[in-house]
Motif scaffolding. Structure first.
Motif, mmCIF file in Angstrom:
data_model
loop_
_atom_site.group_PDB
_atom_site.id
_atom_site.type_symbol
_atom_site.label_atom_id
_atom_site.label_comp_id
_atom_site.label_asym_id
_atom_site.label_seq_id
_atom_site.Cartn_x
_atom_site.Cartn_y
_atom_site.Cartn_z
ATOM 1 N N LYS A 8 0.831 -1.201 0.000
ATOM 2 C CA LYS A 8 0.000 0.000 0.000
ATOM 3 C C LYS A 8 0.868 1.255 0.000
ATOM 4 O O LYS A 8 1.892 1.327 0.668
ATOM 5 C CB LYS A 8 -0.918 -0.018 1.211
ATOM 6 N N ASN A 9 0.445 2.232 -0.783
ATOM 7 C CA ASN A 9 1.146 3.513 -0.928
ATOM 8 C C ASN A 9 2.548 3.357 -1.497
ATOM 9 O O ASN A 9 3.443 4.131 -1.196
ATOM 10 C CB ASN A 9 1.195 4.274 0.406
ATOM 11 N N THR A 65 1.760 2.984 -7.145
ATOM 12 C CA THR A 65 0.491 3.510 -6.647
ATOM 13 C C THR A 65 0.666 4.890 -6.015
ATOM 14 O O THR A 65 -0.302 5.495 -5.566
ATOM 15 C CB THR A 65 -0.132 2.541 -5.616
ATOM 16 N N ASP A 86 -8.716 3.553 -10.982
ATOM 17 C CA ASP A 86 -9.577 3.132 -9.879
ATOM 18 C C ASP A 86 -9.401 1.650 -9.575
ATOM 19 O O ASP A 86 -9.448 1.223 -8.421
ATOM 20 C CB ASP A 86 -11.046 3.462 -10.165
ATOM 21 N N GLN A 89 -6.226 1.243 -7.629
ATOM 22 C CA GLN A 89 -6.461 1.641 -6.238
ATOM 23 C C GLN A 89 -7.238 0.576 -5.479
ATOM 24 O O GLN A 89 -6.979 0.345 -4.293
ATOM 25 C CB GLN A 89 -7.183 2.984 -6.196
ATOM 26 N N GLU A 90 -8.166 -0.115 -6.137
ATOM 27 C CA GLU A 90 -8.894 -1.212 -5.488
ATOM 28 C C GLU A 90 -7.948 -2.367 -5.154
ATOM 29 O O GLU A 90 -8.038 -2.962 -4.078
ATOM 30 C CB GLU A 90 -10.021 -1.709 -6.384
ATOM 31 N N GLU A 92 -4.839 -2.113 -4.529
ATOM 32 C CA GLU A 92 -3.995 -1.640 -3.430
ATOM 33 C C GLU A 92 -4.670 -1.844 -2.067
ATOM 34 O O GLU A 92 -3.985 -1.963 -1.045
ATOM 35 C CB GLU A 92 -3.674 -0.165 -3.640
ATOM 36 N N GLU A 93 -5.981 -1.939 -2.039
ATOM 37 C CA GLU A 93 -6.733 -2.059 -0.792
ATOM 38 C C GLU A 93 -6.996 -3.502 -0.348
ATOM 39 O O GLU A 93 -7.596 -3.718 0.697
ATOM 40 C CB GLU A 93 -8.071 -1.320 -0.915
ATOM 41 N N VAL A 94 -6.555 -4.504 -1.114
ATOM 42 C CA VAL A 94 -6.826 -5.889 -0.729
ATOM 43 C C VAL A 94 -6.087 -6.244 0.554
ATOM 44 O O VAL A 94 -5.048 -5.666 0.880
ATOM 45 C CB VAL A 94 -6.456 -6.905 -1.852
ATOM 46 N N ASP A 95 -6.648 -7.208 1.282
ATOM 47 C CA ASP A 95 -5.994 -7.698 2.496
ATOM 48 C C ASP A 95 -4.746 -8.481 2.117
ATOM 49 O O ASP A 95 -4.773 -9.306 1.202
ATOM 50 C CB ASP A 95 -6.932 -8.606 3.288
#
Length: 117
Positions: A8-9, A65, A86, A89-90, A92-95
């Motif tokens: 992430k990031n 990202t 988008d 970005q989705e 990037e948000e996965v567990d």
């Protein structure tokens, strides 16, 4: 092609040790003949492959990202996400687990390459 690291990031990383056919061939030829120009912009949504490989047999794809200051030191940048930010970005948000590996499979099913003239 599955993403095997999601940081992430920073970056999402995918690839396969057996290669990816046309994509691998295209990027390998570009590297060998100096056809890649690296981006000076350090932007998010840049596409790249590592400047060095351990065995030369696989293909690794990185999608940034966020802006990364040392981008040119580590990657041959050969493209940019121009549609679907988008979706990146989705992803990037996965567990992920403690090693940044997605807990559920995430991958690319289809991609369209555009050549800028």
């Amino acid at each position: 092609m599955h993403f095997h690291h999601v940081i992430k990031n920073r970056v999402i990383q995918g690839g396969h040790s057996q290669g990816l056919g046309a994509a691998e061939d295209w990027t390998s030829k570009g590297k060998l003949h100096g056809h890649f120009s690296t981006s000076e912009k350090h932007e998010a949504f840049m596409l790249g492959t590592p400047k060095t490989k351990d065995d030369g047999k696989g293909f690794e794809l990185f999608i940034t990202t966020t802006p990364i200051a040392d981008l040119n030191d580590n990657l041959f940048v050969f493209g940019r996400v121009i549609k679907g930010e988008d979706v990146v970005q989705e992803i990037e948000e996965v567990d992920t687990d403690e090693h940044y590996r997605p807990k559920s499979p995430v991958g690319i099913i289809d991609v369209t390459l555009q050549h800028e003239i």
